[in-house]
Design a protein around this motif. Structure first.
Motif, PDB file in Angstrom:
ATOM      1  N   GLN A   1      13.545  -1.091  -2.324  1.00 35.53           N
ATOM      2  CA  GLN A   1      12.937  -1.578  -1.082  1.00 35.53           C
ATOM      3  C   GLN A   1      11.641  -0.830  -0.793  1.00 35.53           C
ATOM      4  N   ARG A   2      11.633   0.467  -1.025  1.00 40.73           N
ATOM      5  CA  ARG A   2      10.440   1.286  -0.800  1.00 40.73           C
ATOM      6  C   ARG A   2       9.315   0.860  -1.757  1.00 40.73           C
TER       7      ARG A   2
ATOM      8  N   ARG B   1       5.725  -0.969  -0.872  1.00 41.75           N
ATOM      9  CA  ARG B   1       4.462  -0.368  -1.337  1.00 41.75           C
ATOM     10  C   ARG B   1       3.637  -1.406  -2.113  1.00 41.75           C
ATOM     11  N   LEU B   2       4.287  -2.159  -3.000  1.00 38.74           N
ATOM     12  CA  LEU B   2       3.587  -3.184  -3.777  1.00 38.74           C
ATOM     13  C   LEU B   2       3.007  -4.262  -2.869  1.00 38.74           C
ATOM     14  N   LEU B   3       3.797  -4.735  -1.907  1.00 37.79           N
ATOM     15  CA  LEU B   3       3.319  -5.769  -1.002  1.00 37.79           C
ATOM     16  C   LEU B   3       2.148  -5.263  -0.156  1.00 37.79           C
ATOM     17  N   ARG B   4       2.215  -4.019   0.257  1.00 38.23           N
ATOM     18  CA  ARG B   4       1.167  -3.441   1.079  1.00 38.23           C
ATOM     19  C   ARG B   4      -0.137  -3.318   0.264  1.00 38.23           C
ATOM     20  N   ASP B   5      -0.012  -2.870  -0.990  1.00 38.02           N
ATOM     21  CA  ASP B   5      -1.194  -2.658  -1.819  1.00 38.02           C
ATOM     22  C   ASP B   5      -1.816  -3.974  -2.293  1.00 38.02           C
ATOM     23  N   LYS B   6      -0.993  -4.947  -2.670  1.00 33.86           N
ATOM     24  CA  LYS B   6      -1.497  -6.217  -3.201  1.00 33.86           C
ATOM     25  C   LYS B   6      -1.969  -7.165  -2.094  1.00 33.86           C
TER      26      LYS B   6
END
Length: 151
Positions: A140-141, A145-150
């Motif tokens: 989940q973490r 992080r991936l969704l926030r960065d992409k």
């Protein structure tokens, strides 16, 4: 169940499957209340036990209040919990018939300024359950992080 948190048992969610939360009052002495007002308490290694027809909080650490001198309390004494009879019967039944444990999860002040303890009926996790929970939390973490960065 709102209010200012005094102490929280964060490890409970890792070690147990928490099933049914209850809000319980505590029978406290004056020096214990004053010590709680300073925000010093620890319920991490405490548990709730059934003694006769009542439930008792065991091993909760409320440190002595410095100004209470000789009228101070025992830091790890057993403290009676205040619950409705139906709630008590449900808790006692869960412990005796189903083999569940009662775990304190949070100690906080109610809206009226009373010290309340949130307890939960719990079932112990096995080692593989703990590993699974850790893997899920890490995923989940990483996903966040991936969704926030992409995105």
């Amino acid at each position: 169940m709102a209010g200012k948190t005094i102490a929280e048992n964060r490890r409970a969610r890792y070690d147990y499957f928490l099933e049914e939360p209850f809000e319980a009052g505590l029978v406290l002495t004056g020096s214990e209340v004053k010590s709680l007002r300073t925000g010093r308490a620890n319920i991490a290694e405490s548990y709730v036990s059934v003694e006769g027809d009542e439930v008792v909080l065991i091993n909760a650490d409320i440190p002595p209040f410095a100004q209470a001198n000789r009228f101070n309390h025992e830091p790890r004494r057993h403290r009676k919990l205040l619950l409705h009879r139906k709630q008590l019967d449900r808790l006692i039944g869960a412990v005796q018939r189903e083999g569940r444990t009662i775990i304190p999860t949070k100690l906080y002040w109610s809206d009226k300024g009373l010290a309340k303890l949130e307890i939960a009926v719990a079932k112990g996790k096995k080692l593989h359950d703990k590993r699974e929970a850790t893997a899920e939390r890490d995923w989940q973490r990483d996903k966040a992080r991936l969704l926030r960065d992409k995105g």
